[in-house]
Design a protein around this motif. Structure first.
Motif, PDB file in Angstrom:
ATOM      1  N   ARG A   1       0.816  -1.214   0.000  1.00 42.81           N
ATOM      2  CA  ARG A   1       0.000   0.000   0.000  1.00 42.81           C
ATOM      3  C   ARG A   1       0.851   1.267   0.000  1.00 42.81           C
ATOM      4  O   ARG A   1       0.364   2.340  -0.375  1.00 42.81           O
ATOM      5  CB  ARG A   1      -0.963  -0.018   1.180  1.00 42.81           C
ATOM      6  CG  ARG A   1      -2.017  -1.118   1.051  1.00 42.81           C
ATOM      7  CD  ARG A   1      -2.950  -1.173   2.231  1.00 42.81           C
ATOM      8  NE  ARG A   1      -3.894  -0.058   2.224  1.00 42.81           N
ATOM      9  CZ  ARG A   1      -4.853   0.098   3.131  1.00 42.81           C
ATOM     10  NH1 ARG A   1      -4.984  -0.784   4.109  1.00 42.81           N
ATOM     11  NH2 ARG A   1      -5.676   1.114   3.073  1.00 42.81           N
TER      12      ARG A   1
ATOM     13  N   GLU B   1      -2.164  -1.287  -6.278  1.00 45.21           N
ATOM     14  CA  GLU B   1      -3.421  -0.890  -5.645  1.00 45.21           C
ATOM     15  C   GLU B   1      -4.101  -2.150  -5.112  1.00 45.21           C
ATOM     16  O   GLU B   1      -4.284  -3.120  -5.857  1.00 45.21           O
ATOM     17  CB  GLU B   1      -4.328  -0.203  -6.667  1.00 45.21           C
ATOM     18  CG  GLU B   1      -5.702   0.142  -6.132  1.00 45.21           C
ATOM     19  CD  GLU B   1      -6.617   0.688  -7.218  1.00 45.21           C
ATOM     20  OE1 GLU B   1      -7.180   1.765  -7.017  1.00 45.21           O
ATOM     21  OE2 GLU B   1      -6.762   0.015  -8.270  1.00 45.21           O
ATOM     22  N   TRP B   2      -4.452  -2.165  -3.842  1.00 41.96           N
ATOM     23  CA  TRP B   2      -5.179  -3.293  -3.263  1.00 41.96           C
ATOM     24  C   TRP B   2      -6.598  -3.277  -3.794  1.00 41.96           C
ATOM     25  O   TRP B   2      -7.281  -2.256  -3.751  1.00 41.96           O
ATOM     26  CB  TRP B   2      -5.163  -3.191  -1.740  1.00 41.96           C
ATOM     27  CG  TRP B   2      -5.695  -4.414  -1.027  1.00 41.96           C
ATOM     28  CD1 TRP B   2      -5.729  -5.690  -1.502  1.00 41.96           C
ATOM     29  CD2 TRP B   2      -6.262  -4.467   0.282  1.00 41.96           C
ATOM     30  NE1 TRP B   2      -6.265  -6.548  -0.575  1.00 41.96           N
ATOM     31  CE2 TRP B   2      -6.596  -5.817   0.539  1.00 41.96           C
ATOM     32  CE3 TRP B   2      -6.495  -3.504   1.263  1.00 41.96           C
ATOM     33  CZ2 TRP B   2      -7.181  -6.226   1.733  1.00 41.96           C
ATOM     34  CZ3 TRP B   2      -7.069  -3.911   2.466  1.00 41.96           C
ATOM     35  CH2 TRP B   2      -7.415  -5.264   2.693  1.00 41.96           C
TER      36      TRP B   2
END
Length: 229
Positions: free
Chosen positions: A183, A189-190
């Motif tokens: 992160r 991008e999670w």
């Protein structure tokens, strides 16, 4: 190079555990030279590595008993899979599975995955999987966890834009560690939007022996997906 050599900065320790049975040792001697990725001969188009025509290439780092790698390769014959496993017992299982299933869309690498990642063409992978890796649970060993700022950079360089990096573990501290590192990276991008997105295995997940061991011991896995931005 000795099979018992420990590699400074690598994510694994010893390559050899119990002595291999004669059949498995022969499998490594006979089949690995044909399937091993040669770092000095990696084509710009990774699909050319495979005997079968494939449309894209995925990488699994540390395939262990090869349950996931073999399932994915057999289910998706049009996709090429590179499996990395330096531990000789797992490598022998992977080689045996490739032969038994007659797979033509699998290549293997039996050393440190960072060496391979550094030689792959940029934006050449459609997915990278790191599944139930060694958690190196002692604090003094955390620097040996595969997830690091440097290795996430390696993975990001090799992934195509929009491609996923998938991580699974039953060790909460390693899950938190991975989330923290990914992160703070500008490259990932999670993708989770609800709890089920990381608490439930991914669609088509076949399970692994390490996951089964965790369940027997009362631990629950987490399944994270990060998108290459």
């Amino acid at each position: 190079m000795s099979d018992d050599t420990r590699y400074e900065g690598s994510f694994f320790g010893r390559r050899r555990g119990k002595p291999l049975r004669a059949g498995r040792a022969a499998r490594i001697e006979d089949d690995l030279p044909r399937l091993r990725v040669d770092l000095e001969a990696i084509p710009d188009d990774l699909t050319r590595l495979f005997e079968a025509p494939v449309s894209e290439v995925r990488l699994e780092i540390g395939f262990g008993g090869a349950e996931h790698l073999l399932h994915e390769a057999e289910t998706n014959p049009h996709i090429g899979f590179i499996g990395v496993e330096p531990f000789l017992s797992g490598l022998a299982k992977g080689l045996a599975g490739v032969a038994e299933r007659g797979l033509r869309n699998v290549r293997l690498y039996d050393d440190d995955a960072t060496q391979l990642l550094d030689r792959l063409p940029p934006a050449s992978l459609a997915r990278v999987d790191l599944l139930y890796p060694d958690p190196w649970p002692k604090t003094r060993h955390w620097k040996r966890r595969f997830v690091s700022d440097q290795n996430l950079g390696r993975i990001a360089r090799a992934l195509k834009p929009g491609a996923p990096f998938r991580f699974a573990s039953d060790i909460d501290t390693y899950v938190a560690w991975t989330l923290e590192h990914a992160r703070r990276s500008d490259a990932f991008e999670w993708t989770a939007r609800r709890a089920a997105d990381w608490r439930e295995p991914w669609a088509g997940w076949p399970g692994t022996r390490y996951e089964a061991k965790a369940i027997r011991e009362g631990r629950r896995g987490s399944y994270l997906i990060f998108r290459r931005v």
